[in-house]
Design an enzyme around this catalytic site. Structure first.
Site, PDB file in Angstrom:
ATOM      1  N   GLU A   1      39.786  41.235  33.322  1.00 43.24           N
ATOM      2  CA  GLU A   1      38.585  41.895  32.777  1.00 43.24           C
ATOM      3  C   GLU A   1      38.791  42.271  31.311  1.00 43.24           C
ATOM      4  O   GLU A   1      37.909  42.069  30.469  1.00 43.24           O
ATOM      5  CB  GLU A   1      38.288  43.141  33.609  1.00 43.24           C
ATOM      6  CG  GLU A   1      37.138  43.999  33.139  1.00 43.24           C
ATOM      7  CD  GLU A   1      37.062  45.294  33.928  1.00 43.24           C
ATOM      8  OE1 GLU A   1      36.853  46.353  33.309  1.00 43.24           O
ATOM      9  OE2 GLU A   1      37.215  45.254  35.167  1.00 43.24           O
TER      10      GLU A   1
ATOM     11  N   HIS B   1      43.014  41.911  38.411  1.00 45.33           N
ATOM     12  CA  HIS B   1      41.569  41.803  38.165  1.00 45.33           C
ATOM     13  C   HIS B   1      41.219  42.533  36.872  1.00 45.33           C
ATOM     14  O   HIS B   1      40.505  42.014  36.008  1.00 45.33           O
ATOM     15  CB  HIS B   1      40.798  42.400  39.341  1.00 45.33           C
ATOM     16  CG  HIS B   1      39.355  42.695  39.057  1.00 45.33           C
ATOM     17  ND1 HIS B   1      38.951  43.798  38.319  1.00 45.33           N
ATOM     18  CD2 HIS B   1      38.213  42.048  39.402  1.00 45.33           C
ATOM     19  CE1 HIS B   1      37.637  43.797  38.212  1.00 45.33           C
ATOM     20  NE2 HIS B   1      37.164  42.752  38.863  1.00 45.33           N
ATOM     21  N   ASN B   2      41.720  43.752  36.715  1.00 45.70           N
ATOM     22  CA  ASN B   2      41.399  44.538  35.524  1.00 45.70           C
ATOM     23  C   ASN B   2      42.004  43.926  34.274  1.00 45.70           C
ATOM     24  O   ASN B   2      41.416  43.993  33.187  1.00 45.70           O
ATOM     25  CB  ASN B   2      41.889  45.974  35.706  1.00 45.70           C
ATOM     26  CG  ASN B   2      41.016  46.771  36.662  1.00 45.70           C
ATOM     27  OD1 ASN B   2      40.248  46.202  37.437  1.00 45.70           O
ATOM     28  ND2 ASN B   2      41.145  48.077  36.647  1.00 45.70           N
TER      29      ASN B   2
ATOM     30  N   ARG C   1      38.005  69.221  46.812  1.00 47.65           N
ATOM     31  CA  ARG C   1      38.689  70.450  46.401  1.00 47.65           C
ATOM     32  C   ARG C   1      37.728  71.401  45.698  1.00 47.65           C
ATOM     33  O   ARG C   1      37.754  72.606  45.917  1.00 47.65           O
ATOM     34  CB  ARG C   1      39.870  70.097  45.481  1.00 47.65           C
ATOM     35  CG  ARG C   1      40.719  71.297  45.089  1.00 47.65           C
ATOM     36  CD  ARG C   1      41.910  70.857  44.252  1.00 47.65           C
ATOM     37  NE  ARG C   1      42.799  69.992  45.004  1.00 47.65           N
ATOM     38  CZ  ARG C   1      43.758  70.430  45.814  1.00 47.65           C
ATOM     39  NH1 ARG C   1      43.908  71.729  46.015  1.00 47.65           N
ATOM     40  NH2 ARG C   1      44.548  69.574  46.436  1.00 47.65           N
TER      41      ARG C   1
ATOM     42  N   GLY D   1      37.284  63.496  48.479  1.00 48.73           N
ATOM     43  CA  GLY D   1      36.983  63.311  47.059  1.00 48.73           C
ATOM     44  C   GLY D   1      35.598  62.740  46.888  1.00 48.73           C
ATOM     45  O   GLY D   1      35.347  61.610  47.307  1.00 48.73           O
TER      46      GLY D   1
ATOM     47  N   HIS E   1      75.823  33.189  23.649  1.00 50.45           N
ATOM     48  CA  HIS E   1      75.020  33.247  24.878  1.00 50.45           C
ATOM     49  C   HIS E   1      74.997  31.922  25.634  1.00 50.45           C
ATOM     50  O   HIS E   1      74.408  31.846  26.706  1.00 50.45           O
ATOM     51  CB  HIS E   1      73.600  33.689  24.540  1.00 50.45           C
ATOM     52  CG  HIS E   1      73.519  35.104  24.061  1.00 50.45           C
ATOM     53  ND1 HIS E   1      73.774  36.177  24.878  1.00 50.45           N
ATOM     54  CD2 HIS E   1      73.237  35.617  22.834  1.00 50.45           C
ATOM     55  CE1 HIS E   1      73.636  37.304  24.181  1.00 50.45           C
ATOM     56  NE2 HIS E   1      73.309  36.987  22.935  1.00 50.45           N
TER      57      HIS E   1
ATOM     58  N   SER F   1      36.392  47.463  43.143  1.00 46.12           N
ATOM     59  CA  SER F   1      35.825  47.052  41.859  1.00 46.12           C
ATOM     60  C   SER F   1      34.317  46.937  41.967  1.00 46.12           C
ATOM     61  O   SER F   1      33.779  46.490  42.971  1.00 46.12           O
ATOM     62  CB  SER F   1      36.400  45.707  41.409  1.00 46.12           C
ATOM     63  OG  SER F   1      35.846  45.332  40.162  1.00 46.12           O
ATOM     64  N   GLY F   2      33.648  47.320  40.901  1.00 43.43           N
ATOM     65  CA  GLY F   2      32.200  47.231  40.850  1.00 43.43           C
ATOM     66  C   GLY F   2      31.553  48.440  40.210  1.00 43.43           C
ATOM     67  O   GLY F   2      30.336  48.475  40.023  1.00 43.43           O
ATOM     68  N   GLY F   3      32.385  49.447  39.901  1.00 34.46           N
ATOM     69  CA  GLY F   3      31.841  50.634  39.257  1.00 34.46           C
ATOM     70  C   GLY F   3      30.954  51.437  40.184  1.00 34.46           C
ATOM     71  O   GLY F   3      30.957  51.273  41.409  1.00 34.46           O
TER      72      GLY F   3
ATOM     73  N   VAL G   1      32.122  60.492  41.390  1.00 35.25           N
ATOM     74  CA  VAL G   1      31.124  59.422  41.306  1.00 35.25           C
ATOM     75  C   VAL G   1      31.418  58.296  42.292  1.00 35.25           C
ATOM     76  O   VAL G   1      30.548  57.860  43.049  1.00 35.25           O
ATOM     77  CB  VAL G   1      31.049  58.871  39.870  1.00 35.25           C
ATOM     78  CG1 VAL G   1      30.171  57.632  39.819  1.00 35.25           C
ATOM     79  CG2 VAL G   1      30.502  59.938  38.922  1.00 35.25           C
ATOM     80  N   MET G   2      32.648  57.808  42.309  1.00 36.86           N
ATOM     81  CA  MET G   2      32.983  56.698  43.207  1.00 36.86           C
ATOM     82  C   MET G   2      33.033  57.141  44.658  1.00 36.86           C
ATOM     83  O   MET G   2      32.530  56.452  45.549  1.00 36.86           O
ATOM     84  CB  MET G   2      34.328  56.082  42.795  1.00 36.86           C
ATOM     85  CG  MET G   2      34.309  55.361  41.470  1.00 36.86           C
ATOM     86  SD  MET G   2      33.238  53.900  41.478  1.00 36.86           S
ATOM     87  CE  MET G   2      34.225  52.783  42.475  1.00 36.86           C
TER      88      MET G   2
ATOM     89  N   LYS H   1      44.038  44.174  42.402  1.00 35.71           N
ATOM     90  CA  LYS H   1      43.033  44.917  41.629  1.00 35.71           C
ATOM     91  C   LYS H   1      43.509  45.128  40.192  1.00 35.71           C
ATOM     92  O   LYS H   1      42.723  45.027  39.240  1.00 35.71           O
ATOM     93  CB  LYS H   1      42.748  46.265  42.299  1.00 35.71           C
ATOM     94  CG  LYS H   1      41.827  47.202  41.498  1.00 35.71           C
ATOM     95  CD  LYS H   1      40.502  46.548  41.159  1.00 35.71           C
ATOM     96  CE  LYS H   1      39.456  47.534  40.691  1.00 35.71           C
ATOM     97  NZ  LYS H   1      39.835  48.452  39.627  1.00 35.71           N
TER      98      LYS H   1
END
Length: 474
Positions: free
Chosen positions: A188, A184-185, A34, A10, A455, A127-129, A13-14, A181
């Site tokens: 964020e 983390h998001n 692919r 793959g 209850h 993480s870090g884009g 971008v990443m 992760k």
């Protein structure tokens, strides 16, 4: 045939940026995608850096054994489809790494699947884009501890670095890495919402335009709020709009998107019984922002406060609005970290992952989106007391909140008095007040539950007597 030390499956971008990052550190990298046109584009962009392969079988065949293959594709069903095609080509001892934002339970299922055939599967939060992937991300790997040394040198080579070391650690077994992760998001989401609320208050009550906001956020980035998100916020306010001659941020439609990790954080928090209202409020804020036509229509018929308090009177003569908002932002942010780390601790206990929160704070110090000066404080808190129940109980963190809470309360009250929504800041404050309150009104809630549904309840003066029921209604 030449063999390559690492495989990247793959090259979006990443994927391409991570592959180039691995190659930068002296490892030979084979790649497959692919869509062959995309692979050709990546190979042409950096000739000689990666070895392109035309089929999945060729890709697997050129990798040294035991193979180390990283998958960087869309999370969900595509990962399973790739594993279906890849698994028959692999051998015992091979390692497959999923670097996407996968649901941690999917990661655990996939690990069990490959383990049954003698292979290894790691779920690695990245993480870090785009820039982080290329020059140094924060990496959160989860999988078998005994297999981690096979990928550790590569992950440590490509990760961001701070004075505390490479921003990668073996988080724990199974889905631990993807869980961390995900949280983390979630943090964020909350952090970005706090910043948006601070901006809204400064803009609508303080009258600050984009240049003034840029100066304010750049100044804040020199103090306790120093972080990647505060830094880029100052830069966003500095961006001119070539069409209007004004500032580009003023022409961005107020509809925020989301990819799902925030929602996952809220869902698992409910399952584990952990309160994360600041993160949940940030998710709700994005959902409400997406309702643009409905909000525009409602704005013409729904009224806000008719007699809002004066800003100066609400803050006091010696407190500037920007200073008060700074403190409110800091306190709200601390509470969001407290919620996120509490969720990680609860999951670690529930799934028996053995996650070190000190290490989590350390690897978040560089590369990732929520990297911030405050993470040093968190590291020290868990260094002093690894079993700390809640970050707010650490002496240094408690003192920071105590010092900021007066301004925090004034800003939340001022915003609400003017009809300005600050859902995340208010949620953080409500969490703080609830957590520090020894006696909450849920005694009435439990009495109601017993009244209409039998209850049962416990007596506060004799809880050891167990649960009892009372006929409350005539």
């Amino acid at each position: 045939m030449s063999t390559y030390q690492f495989g990247m499956l793959g090259v979006g971008v990443m994927g391409r940026n991570l592959a180039w990052n691995v190659a930068d550190h002296g490892y030979t990298v084979a790649a497959w995608n692919r869509e062959q046109d995309m692979l050709d584009e990546v190979l042409a962009a950096a000739p000689g850096r990666l070895h392109g392969t035309r089929t999945l079988a060729e890709f697997v065949s050129v990798l040294e054994r035991p193979r180390r293959i990283m998958i960087m594709i869309t999370a969900g069903k595509p990962v399973d489809l790739v594993l279906d095609a890849l698994e028959p080509l692999l051998e015992a001892g091979d390692i497959v790494i999923d670097g996407g934002n996968s649901w941690f339970e999917d990661t655990e299922r996939r690990e069990q699947r490959l383990t049954a055939r003698g292979m290894n599967f790691f779920g690695v939060g990245v993480s870090g884009g785009e820039d982080g992937a290329r020059h140094g991300p924060s990496l959160m790997p989860g999988g078998k501890a005994e297999s981690y040394p096979r990928i550790q040198p590569i992950l440590e080579a490509i990760a961001a670095r701070t004075e505390a070391g490479a921003c990668v650690t073996h988080v724990g077994p199974g889905g631990a890495g993807h869980f961390v992760k995900m949280v983390h998001n979630g943090i964020e989401y909350a952090d970005m919402q706090f910043i948006a609320e601070a901006y809204d208050v400064l803009r609508r009550l303080g009258g600050l335009d984009a240049p003034a906001l840029a100066r304010t956020f750049k100044a804040w980035n020199q103090g306790p709020l120093e972080s990647f998100l505060i830094e880029i916020t100052g830069q966003v306010f500095d961006k001119a709009d070539p069409r209007s001659g004004g500032w580009l941020v003023d022409h961005v439609l107020d509809q925020a998107g989301q990819k799902g990790t925030g929602r996952w954080t809220a869902e698992i928090a409910l399952k584990l019984g952990v309160s994360i209202p600041s993160i949940a409020a940030a998710i709700d804020a994005r959902v409400l922002s997406s309702m643009k036509p409905a909000r525009v229509a409602a704005s013409t018929v729904l009224r806000g406060p008719s007699d809002p308090p004066a800003v100066a009177a609400a803050l006091g003569p010696s407190v500037a609005l920007a200073d008060a908002v700074h403190d409110a932002l800091l306190a709200a942010k601390i509470v969001a970290y407290a919620q996120g780390t509490a969720l990680i601790r609860a999951a670690s206990d529930h799934y028996r992952w053995g996650i070190s929160l000190q290490e989590v704070a350390r690897i978040w110090k560089g590369g990732c989106i929520i990297r911030a000066r405050f993470l040093d404080t968190i590291m020290r808190a868990y260094q002093r007391q690894p079993g700390l129940d809640n970050l707010l109980l650490d002496e240094a963190i408690r003192d920071q909140v105590h010092g900021a809470q007066a301004a925090w309360r004034r800003v939340v009250g001022l915003a609400q008095g003017h009809g300005i929504p600050v859902p995340a800041m208010a949620a953080s404050l409500a969490y703080y007040d609830s957590y520090r309150t020894a006696s909450l009104p849920q005694n009435l809630t439990q009495a109601q539950r017993d009244a209409f549904g039998a209850h049962t309840y416990q007596r506060s003066d004799a809880p050891d007597e167990g649960f009892v029921h009372t006929d409350w209604l005539p």
